[in-house]
Scaffold this active site. Sequence first.
Site, PDB file in Angstrom:
ATOM      1  CB  SER A 103       4.030 -23.294  -9.458  1.00  0.00           C
ATOM      2  OG  SER A 103       3.066 -22.785 -10.331  1.00  0.00           O
ATOM      3  CB  ALA A 105       1.497 -24.327  -2.952  1.00  0.00           C
ATOM      4  N   GLY A 106      -1.017 -22.308  -3.559  1.00  0.00           N
ATOM      5  CA  GLY A 106      -2.045 -21.432  -2.971  1.00  0.00           C
ATOM      6  C   GLY A 106      -1.493 -20.141  -2.390  1.00  0.00           C
ATOM      7  CE  LYS A 107       4.198 -19.263  -4.492  1.00  0.00           C
ATOM      8  NZ  LYS A 107       3.766 -20.458  -5.278  1.00  0.00           N
ATOM      9  CB  SER A 175      11.309 -17.816  -2.012  1.00  0.00           C
ATOM     10  OG  SER A 175      10.036 -17.908  -1.412  1.00  0.00           O
TER      11      SER A 175
END
Length: 268
Positions: A103, A105-107, A175
Site C-alpha cells: 500500500s 508503493a505507487g500502484k 496481491s
Amino acid sequence: MRTDGKSAGLAHEDAAALGGGRTGEVCAKTVAQGNDESEAACYNDAHRVNDGIASAFNWLDSKTIVTAAGSVSQADAGTIVTGEGGTTNAAGQGMTIWLTGLSGAGKSTIASLLTDRLNKLGIAAEWLDGDELRRILGKGLGFSREDRFENIRRAVYLAEMLNRHGVVAVVSLISPYTEMRDYARQTLPRFAEVYVDCPLEVCEARDVKGLYAKARRGEIPSFTGISDPYEVPPSPELTLNTAGQTPEENVNTLIAWLTEHTSLRLNK
Ligand SMILES: Nc1ncnc2c1ncn2[C@@H]1O[C@H](COP(=O)(O)OS(=O)(=O)O)[C@@H](OP(=O)(O)O)[C@H]1O
Ligand SMILES: Nc1ncnc2c1ncn2[C@@H]1O[C@H](COP(=O)(O)OP(=O)(O)O)[C@@H](O)[C@H]1O
C-alpha cells in the site's frame, strides 16, 4: 450472468450477482422499498459495473456481427478495431498488466498514468483498481488470506473478460501472495507481472491514506507490511522502483518494456 460467450450484455441483476456494494441485496431492498435516491445510486453503481465490463464490447471491429439475440462473433485476428473513445485494438492484443506492491508503493498512480498513456496511443485499456473493485464488487470481503484470494479471483474474472475482447487490463492490487499472482498468471492468456517496489519505510512515510499510522496503533488488523505478509515476487516480468524515480519515468520504463515484449502497437 452468462459466461459461455453467448451474451454480450450485462444486465442490472447480473451486476448485482457479481456481489457489488449497493448492487446486491441492498439494492433489491431499496428498489422494493421505492426509495428514489438510493435506487438511483443503486442503478448508478450497477451501471458503473456495466460500463467497466461493457467497454470491452466497444472495441469490436466493423466486421463484428451483433445478432438480435445479443451474441457476437469476432472477425479475423489482427483486424484494427475502433471504439467510441477513438482507441483502436487489434483482436488478440488483450493482455493483463498486473501491478503488485505494498500500500502506498505507487500502484494506482502508475496504473492510472499507464492507462491514460495507452488510451492516448490508441490502445483500448481499462484500469481495474483494488480500492474501486472492493467498493463495487467486494461485498463482504476483508483482508484475510482467503478474502484477498477471492478479491483476486474476481479481478482475474474481469480481466479475462476484457482480454477476450482485445482490451488491455491494467490491474493494481496489493496481491501479496505469490500463489495468488501465479493463479492470475496461469488463468490469464497474456500476463505481465510488474512489481512496484518501494521500501516499507517510504510507503509508511508517504502514508497516502493515513492507514499505516492506524495500523501501527493497532486499529487495522492484518495490515500488509505491518501485521500481514507481503511476498516479494521472485520473478516478475518487470520491477519498477518508485522511491528513486518519478511516476512518469516508471511509466516510460513500462511502455518501453511493452514495446519490446508484446505485440501492442505503441510506436505511433
Ligand atoms: N488490512 C489491510 N491490508 C492492506 N490494505 C488494506 C487493509 N485494509 C484496508 N486496506 C486498503 O485496501 C487496499 C488494498 O486492497 P487490495 O484489494 O489491493 O488488497 S489485496 O490485493 O486483496 O490484498 C489498500 O489500497 P492501496 O493503498 O491502494 O494498496 C488499502 O487502502
Ligand atoms: N515513482 C512513483 N510512482 C508512483 N507513485 C509515486 C512515485 N513517486 C512518488 N509517488 C507518490 O506515492 C504515492 C503512491 O500512492 P498510490 O499510487 O495510491 O499507491 P498504491 O496504489 O500502491 O497504494 C502517491 O502520492 C504518489 O504521488
